[in-house]
Design an enzyme around this catalytic site. Structure first.
Site, PDB file in Angstrom:
ATOM      1  N   TYR A 111       0.768  -1.372  -0.105  1.00 47.59           N
ATOM      2  CA  TYR A 111      -0.130  -0.134   0.113  1.00 47.59           C
ATOM      3  C   TYR A 111       0.723   1.178  -0.105  1.00 47.59           C
ATOM      4  O   TYR A 111       0.407   2.282  -0.196  1.00 47.59           O
ATOM      5  CB  TYR A 111      -1.180  -0.134   1.149  1.00 47.59           C
ATOM      6  CG  TYR A 111      -1.936  -1.005   1.018  1.00 47.59           C
ATOM      7  CD1 TYR A 111      -2.927  -0.819   0.138  1.00 47.59           C
ATOM      8  CD2 TYR A 111      -1.821  -2.410   1.546  1.00 47.59           C
ATOM      9  CE1 TYR A 111      -3.954  -1.984  -0.100  1.00 47.59           C
ATOM     10  CE2 TYR A 111      -2.711  -3.322   1.366  1.00 47.59           C
ATOM     11  CZ  TYR A 111      -3.928  -3.152   0.559  1.00 47.59           C
ATOM     12  OH  TYR A 111      -4.762  -4.125   0.329  1.00 47.59           O
ATOM     13  N   PHE A 149     -10.444  -3.896  10.472  1.00 45.76           N
ATOM     14  CA  PHE A 149     -11.569  -3.627   9.670  1.00 45.76           C
ATOM     15  C   PHE A 149     -11.428  -4.204   8.223  1.00 45.76           C
ATOM     16  O   PHE A 149     -10.338  -4.211   7.856  1.00 45.76           O
ATOM     17  CB  PHE A 149     -12.079  -2.215   9.726  1.00 45.76           C
ATOM     18  CG  PHE A 149     -11.024  -1.222   9.425  1.00 45.76           C
ATOM     19  CD1 PHE A 149     -10.899  -0.894   8.156  1.00 45.76           C
ATOM     20  CD2 PHE A 149     -10.271  -0.507  10.552  1.00 45.76           C
ATOM     21  CE1 PHE A 149      -9.836   0.157   7.776  1.00 45.76           C
ATOM     22  CE2 PHE A 149      -9.364   0.294  10.012  1.00 45.76           C
ATOM     23  CZ  PHE A 149      -9.082   0.674   8.946  1.00 45.76           C
TER      24      PHE A 149
END
Length: 414
Positions: free
Chosen positions: A126, A414
């Site tokens: 990322y 999450f």
């Protein structure tokens, strides 16, 4: 093989969930209840899929949702949380993730979200999209017999009490406790109805079945809930028939030092328990130092956790507070063009604005994300070549300005 990337239709949700399970190496069959529950809490406008152009099968998944992130000083900023990112092994290295990420970040900026967040399953992925590791976690394993705590301890001595409660009571008192703690802990994110329902067994998905847990609530002498511990335990015995149980903490929230101390003492006083795994805590958590013998708590995990990607630098830097006064001009590079520019930050007032003043520091948007919550050091990033100092002393000033007295903590995946 070629694939198109686009938002999914409601009828494609089962196929999308199958792709999600495939990417996460989960062979669970997608049931009608899974689809119905996912549809209940999902904004399909924020769900993307990669679809094989020959077979029409979903081969990549991507979802985002609205999130609130607490930043240093207690302010809350709107974020776009990225989750459920997968690419099937048959369609890797075809740019599907890059296309889905570009669409999401552009849409997030248009929605007015200040930043994007995610929990990175793998570190190398990322950074190339502008995310920086902004909050870390650590886990300890406590050797209970060595800890030095009184194993006969049964309750706090100040009139407070610890009660074992059921999941329904946690569903009632937990959200309020979490909101109070979120207001004073940077790195915390909001927990929605789905989070509480899933964590207490009200709603269940077949790919992540609910496991019954123990729940301990700390109440002050006045009856106010200030702490909550959730845990499980295994069942192990030695050949000599002595208990060797390990207790696993899956969540511990404490609004006061008294609640924190009492809950850890309680967990280390449970009969048969020889080891306590703390679950993911902030790297500077107090748990080890609360023990008479801190060496009884050995670190078993240290890792990056929450990653941040700034989209609106002016609003992001203007939302948080800073440790000391100082003025910095930051030249931010961003290959995607979403956060690129030169910004003047006045740490004394918290004001941030676009400027044409000469830059003090040059850095990319991922490095700024790593600095944002106060966990990373500007001096370290400069030593690593991630920050270029244009004015002598600017990196040291940035280090003093951005760093926080306590490290940020995000307790939620999450």
């Amino acid at each position: 093989m070629t694939a198109e990337v686009r938002p999914i239709a409601e009828a494609e949700l089962p196929d999308w969930l199958n792709a999600l399970n495939t990417g996460f190496l989960t062979a669970a069959r997608v049931t009608e209840s899974d689809v119905a529950l996912r549809a209940k809490y999902t904004d399909l406008a924020r769900v993307q899929g990669g679809f094989d152009t020959e077979t029409g099968r979903c081969v990549a998944s991507f979802r985002s949702f609205a999130q609130q992130l607490t930043v240093p000083g207690g302010a809350v900023v709107p974020a776009g949380a990225v989750s459920n990112v997968t690419v099937s092994p048959t369609h890797r290295r075809q740019g599907l993730l890059s296309r889905m990420m570009a669409a999401e970040l552009s849409a997030a900026k248009a929605r007015g979200e200040v930043l994007s967040t995610l929990i990175a399953a793998e570190y190398p992925i990322y950074g190339r999209y502008g995310y920086g590791p902004a909050a870390s976690i650590a886990e300890w394993e406590i050797d209970v017999p060595r800890a030095g705590l009184d194993r006969r301890w049964s309750a706090p001595a100040d009139g407070a009490r610890i009660d074992l409660v059921d999941a329904a009571e946690v569903r009632r008192v937990g959200p309020g406790l979490h909101e109070r703690l979120r207001a004073v802990t940077h790195g915390f994110i909001d927990r929605d109805e789905r989070w509480w329902n899933a964590s207490t067994g009200v709603e269940d998905m077949s790919y992540r079945p609910y496991t019954e847990k123990f729940h301990a609530v700390y109440r002050t002498a006045a009856g106010e809930v200030e702490g909550l511990a959730v845990y499980t335990a295994d069942d192990r015995w030695s050949d000599a028939k002595t208990p060797q149980n390990t207790l696993q903490v899956t969540g511990l929230l404490a609004l006061s030092p008294a609640a924190e101390r009492a809950l850890w003492h309680f967990l280390c006083s449970i009969d048969w328990v020889q080891k306590v795994r703390t679950g993911y805590r902030a790297p500077d958590d107090l748990v080890a130092q609360l023990l008479p013998d801190p060496r009884a708590a050995g670190v078993v995990t240290v890792s990056d956790f929450l990653w941040v990607r700034l989209l609106d630098v002016v609003r992001a830097l203007g939302a948080r507070t800073y440790a000391c006064p100082g003025v910095l001009v930051l030249e931010v590079t961003d290959p995607a063009g979403l956060a690129a520019g030169r910004y003047r930050l006045d740490a004394a007032t918290g004001e941030c604005a676009v400027t044409s003043d000469p830059a003090d520091l040059r850095l990319d948007v991922a490095a700024l994300g790593a600095l944002y919550l106060g966990d990373e050091s500007a001096l370290r990033l400069a030593a690593l070549g991630r920050i270029t100092e244009e004015r002598p002393g600017a990196a040291a000033l940035a280090d003093a300005v951005f760093r926080t007295a306590r490290r940020p903590w995000c307790p939620d995946i999450f």
